[in-house]
Scaffold this motif. Structure first.
Motif, PDB file in Angstrom:
ATOM      1  N   ALA A 104      15.594  -5.626  -7.949  1.00  0.00           N
ATOM      2  CA  ALA A 104      14.629  -4.608  -8.248  1.00  0.00           C
ATOM      3  C   ALA A 104      14.601  -4.512  -9.804  1.00  0.00           C
ATOM      4  CB  ALA A 104      14.628  -3.545  -7.423  1.00  0.00           C
TER       5      ALA A 104
ATOM      6  N   PHE B  86      13.832   1.743  -1.381  1.00  0.00           N
ATOM      7  CA  PHE B  86      13.752   1.951  -2.968  1.00  0.00           C
ATOM      8  C   PHE B  86      13.821   3.308  -3.552  1.00  0.00           C
ATOM      9  CE2 PHE B  86      11.880  -2.145  -1.722  1.00  0.00           C
ATOM     10  CZ  PHE B  86      12.471  -3.256  -3.069  1.00  0.00           C
TER      11      PHE B  86
ATOM     12  N   TYR C 129       7.536  -6.688  -9.944  1.00  0.00           N
ATOM     13  CA  TYR C 129       8.685  -5.829  -9.540  1.00  0.00           C
ATOM     14  C   TYR C 129      10.096  -6.562  -9.377  1.00  0.00           C
ATOM     15  CZ  TYR C 129       5.049  -2.408  -9.860  1.00  0.00           C
ATOM     16  OH  TYR C 129       3.831  -1.514  -9.905  1.00  0.00           O
ATOM     17  N   ARG C 130       9.923  -7.950  -8.998  1.00  0.00           N
ATOM     18  CA  ARG C 130      11.283  -8.426  -8.865  1.00  0.00           C
ATOM     19  C   ARG C 130      11.855  -9.294  -9.960  1.00  0.00           C
ATOM     20  NH1 ARG C 130      11.507 -12.936  -3.969  1.00  0.00           N
ATOM     21  NH2 ARG C 130      10.615 -14.027  -5.761  1.00  0.00           N
TER      22      ARG C 130
ATOM     23  N   ILE D 105       9.615  -0.355 -11.281  1.00  0.00           N
ATOM     24  CA  ILE D 105       9.300   0.053  -9.869  1.00  0.00           C
ATOM     25  C   ILE D 105       9.195   1.556  -9.860  1.00  0.00           C
ATOM     26  CG2 ILE D 105       9.915   0.674  -7.594  1.00  0.00           C
ATOM     27  CD1 ILE D 105      11.160  -2.417  -7.566  1.00  0.00           C
TER      28      ILE D 105
ATOM     29  N   ARG E 109      17.271  -3.877   2.049  1.00  0.00           N
ATOM     30  CA  ARG E 109      15.899  -4.223   1.676  1.00  0.00           C
ATOM     31  C   ARG E 109      16.066  -5.845   1.380  1.00  0.00           C
ATOM     32  NH1 ARG E 109      16.537  -0.508  -3.682  1.00  0.00           N
ATOM     33  NH2 ARG E 109      17.352  -2.218  -5.379  1.00  0.00           N
TER      34      ARG E 109
ATOM     35  N   SER F  73      20.998  -6.191  -6.774  1.00  0.00           N
ATOM     36  CA  SER F  73      19.817  -5.741  -6.752  1.00  0.00           C
ATOM     37  C   SER F  73      18.752  -6.511  -7.516  1.00  0.00           C
ATOM     38  CB  SER F  73      19.380  -4.371  -6.920  1.00  0.00           C
ATOM     39  OG  SER F  73      17.992  -4.105  -7.004  1.00  0.00           O
TER      40      SER F  73
END
Length: 202
Positions: free
Chosen positions: A93, A82, A196-197, A97, A34, A91
């Motif tokens: 993330a 994801f 979300y990051r 999420i 990703r 990651s």
């Protein structure tokens, strides 16, 4: 001689592999997949920004090619990378999420549609503001603000769903100035990243 060539080749391959690993902080597996996907989209957005800032000549083919990269990396192509709880390693993330999966999935799907809309609008060089592309505030920001305020109004609630559908309908977007569609695309990217990051360590 052959042994020397083989040894040099191994060293070069190891060096390249090491650089690739370092680029993503040692990420592996689906996390690296990703991150690679995001890097490909980032490169496409950079190409588009150069055009809309006026640093590069307006070229519909370049716009279409970049839009296709973003489209093909969005929607299901993005969300499938994801799987729940995939936070190991490096990651970026956030766990939210999977708490807001439907919202995250919608942003990914919207991005796919808007990217297709940009592809469709590539020939539409004119801007809504009549000024330089992205040089001044375009009508896009005002239009979005107006639509948000109208959606909050009871008298307009009946039309809000239709308006939202239009804003992600590739055919509708294809009739708009392409810089406006690009602004919508980057706003969608930004909304997703902001929520979300994780912030990168400085």
């Amino acid at each position: 001689m052959n042994k020397m060539i083989a040894a040099v080749s191994l060293v070069l391959m190891a060096s390249v592999s090491s650089q690739l690993v370092m680029a993503h902080g040692g990420a592996t597996g689906i996390v690296k997949e990703r991150m690679d996907l995001m890097d490909n989209m980032k490169d496409a957005v950079k190409q588009l920004k150069a055009i809309y800032k006026g640093d590069e000549e307006y070229d519909p083919d370049t716009i279409r090619n970049a839009a296709l990269v973003i489209r093909d990396h969005s929607g299901d192509a993005m969300s499938k990378l994801f799987p729940e709880g995939s936070l190991k390693g490096k990651s970026e993330a956030k766990p939210i999420i999977w708490q807001e999966w439907n919202r995250f999935k919608k942003l990914a799907d919207d991005q796919e549609k808007i990217a297709q809309g940009l592809y469709n609008a590539a020939e539409n060089q004119g801007t809504a503001s009549g000024g330089g592309m992205m040089g001044t505030n375009t009508m896009m920001g005002q239009n979005m603000m107006d639509s948000h305020s109208m959606m909050g109004s009871g008298s307009m609630m009946g039309n809000s769903k239709h308006m939202q559908q239009n804003m992600t309908n590739p055919e509708h977007l294809g009739s708009m100035p392409s810089d406006m569609v690009f602004k919508m695309l980057t706003d969608t990217c930004s909304s997703c990243h902001t929520r979300y990051r994780k912030e990168k360590d400085k």
